[in-house]
Design a protein around this motif. Sequence first.
Motif, mmCIF file in Angstrom:
data_model
loop_
_atom_site.group_PDB
_atom_site.id
_atom_site.type_symbol
_atom_site.label_atom_id
_atom_site.label_comp_id
_atom_site.label_asym_id
_atom_site.label_seq_id
_atom_site.Cartn_x
_atom_site.Cartn_y
_atom_site.Cartn_z
ATOM 1 N N ARG A 182 0.813 -1.208 0.000
ATOM 2 C CA ARG A 182 0.000 0.000 0.000
ATOM 3 C C ARG A 182 0.851 1.263 0.000
ATOM 4 O O ARG A 182 0.524 2.241 -0.659
ATOM 5 C CB ARG A 182 -0.937 -0.013 1.192
ATOM 6 C CG ARG A 182 -1.964 1.084 1.159
ATOM 7 C CD ARG A 182 -2.936 1.012 2.288
ATOM 8 N NE ARG A 182 -2.235 1.135 3.559
ATOM 9 C CZ ARG A 182 -2.468 0.382 4.634
ATOM 10 N NH1 ARG A 182 -3.387 -0.546 4.601
ATOM 11 N NH2 ARG A 182 -1.781 0.551 5.732
ATOM 12 N N ASP A 183 1.962 1.258 0.721
ATOM 13 C CA ASP A 183 2.815 2.451 0.782
ATOM 14 C C ASP A 183 3.429 2.772 -0.576
ATOM 15 O O ASP A 183 3.538 3.943 -0.955
ATOM 16 C CB ASP A 183 3.917 2.267 1.822
ATOM 17 C CG ASP A 183 3.361 2.160 3.233
ATOM 18 O OD1 ASP A 183 2.272 2.742 3.476
ATOM 19 O OD2 ASP A 183 3.986 1.496 4.070
ATOM 20 N N THR A 184 3.811 1.757 -1.312
ATOM 21 C CA THR A 184 4.368 1.972 -2.648
ATOM 22 C C THR A 184 3.300 2.535 -3.579
ATOM 23 O O THR A 184 3.569 3.460 -4.356
ATOM 24 C CB THR A 184 4.928 0.655 -3.217
ATOM 25 O OG1 THR A 184 5.908 0.151 -2.320
ATOM 26 C CG2 THR A 184 5.544 0.871 -4.580
ATOM 27 N N ILE A 185 2.093 2.005 -3.512
ATOM 28 C CA ILE A 185 1.001 2.520 -4.341
ATOM 29 C C ILE A 185 0.727 3.975 -3.989
ATOM 30 O O ILE A 185 0.578 4.822 -4.879
ATOM 31 C CB ILE A 185 -0.267 1.652 -4.165
ATOM 32 C CG1 ILE A 185 -0.023 0.249 -4.712
ATOM 33 C CG2 ILE A 185 -1.463 2.296 -4.854
ATOM 34 C CD1 ILE A 185 -1.132 -0.735 -4.408
ATOM 35 N N LEU A 222 -1.717 9.807 -4.230
ATOM 36 C CA LEU A 222 -2.923 10.033 -3.435
ATOM 37 C C LEU A 222 -2.583 9.920 -1.959
ATOM 38 O O LEU A 222 -1.524 9.413 -1.590
ATOM 39 C CB LEU A 222 -3.997 8.997 -3.781
ATOM 40 C CG LEU A 222 -4.585 9.060 -5.183
ATOM 41 C CD1 LEU A 222 -5.514 7.887 -5.401
ATOM 42 C CD2 LEU A 222 -5.327 10.357 -5.376
ATOM 43 N N SER A 223 -3.498 10.349 -1.126
ATOM 44 C CA SER A 223 -3.292 10.203 0.311
ATOM 45 C C SER A 223 -3.474 8.737 0.698
ATOM 46 O O SER A 223 -4.081 7.951 -0.028
ATOM 47 C CB SER A 223 -4.287 11.074 1.075
ATOM 48 O OG SER A 223 -5.599 10.564 0.923
ATOM 49 N N GLY A 224 -2.950 8.393 1.862
ATOM 50 C CA GLY A 224 -3.084 7.015 2.326
ATOM 51 C C GLY A 224 -4.531 6.605 2.517
ATOM 52 O O GLY A 224 -4.917 5.470 2.232
ATOM 53 N N GLY A 225 -5.360 7.530 2.994
ATOM 54 C CA GLY A 225 -6.777 7.229 3.191
ATOM 55 C C GLY A 225 -7.490 6.946 1.885
ATOM 56 O O GLY A 225 -8.330 6.034 1.800
ATOM 57 N N ASP A 275 -13.088 9.973 -2.743
ATOM 58 C CA ASP A 275 -13.719 11.290 -2.635
ATOM 59 C C ASP A 275 -13.464 12.194 -3.843
ATOM 60 O O ASP A 275 -13.512 13.395 -3.724
ATOM 61 C CB ASP A 275 -13.219 12.007 -1.379
ATOM 62 C CG ASP A 275 -13.606 11.260 -0.113
ATOM 63 O OD1 ASP A 275 -14.600 10.534 -0.148
ATOM 64 O OD2 ASP A 275 -12.894 11.426 0.896
ATOM 65 N N GLU A 276 -13.201 11.641 -4.978
ATOM 66 C CA GLU A 276 -12.893 12.478 -6.140
ATOM 67 C C GLU A 276 -14.117 12.674 -6.981
ATOM 68 O O GLU A 276 -14.910 11.869 -7.212
ATOM 69 C CB GLU A 276 -11.809 11.831 -6.968
ATOM 70 C CG GLU A 276 -10.536 11.699 -6.167
ATOM 71 C CD GLU A 276 -9.491 10.946 -6.926
ATOM 72 O OE1 GLU A 276 -8.790 11.606 -7.688
ATOM 73 O OE2 GLU A 276 -9.409 9.748 -6.772
#
Length: 83
Positions: free
Chosen positions: A58-61, A67-70, A82-83
């Motif tokens: 997930r951190d690499t993505i 994008l933010s982690g959330g 939320d886009e």
Amino acid sequence: MAAPSAPAPKPYSLWTGRLFLWWARVLQRTVAGRDRHRAHVARRNAAMRAAHARGIDRDTITREIGLSGGQVRKALRGQPTDE
């Protein structure tokens, strides 16, 4: 012998043509634009889920996509972002 030129459009035809052009522009900027963006986001989220399913953490993505982690967590869970 030269071909005869096409007759000039009547003022009523020009007016209705401009009206249809305005309507097409409104549709493009509102309905078509919003749907196209929504489809693009859905494809991006699907690609992120596929990458995650194949071992990308997930951190690499988050770092690569920007994008933010959330947002990435939501996308990976299959929830709408939320886009």
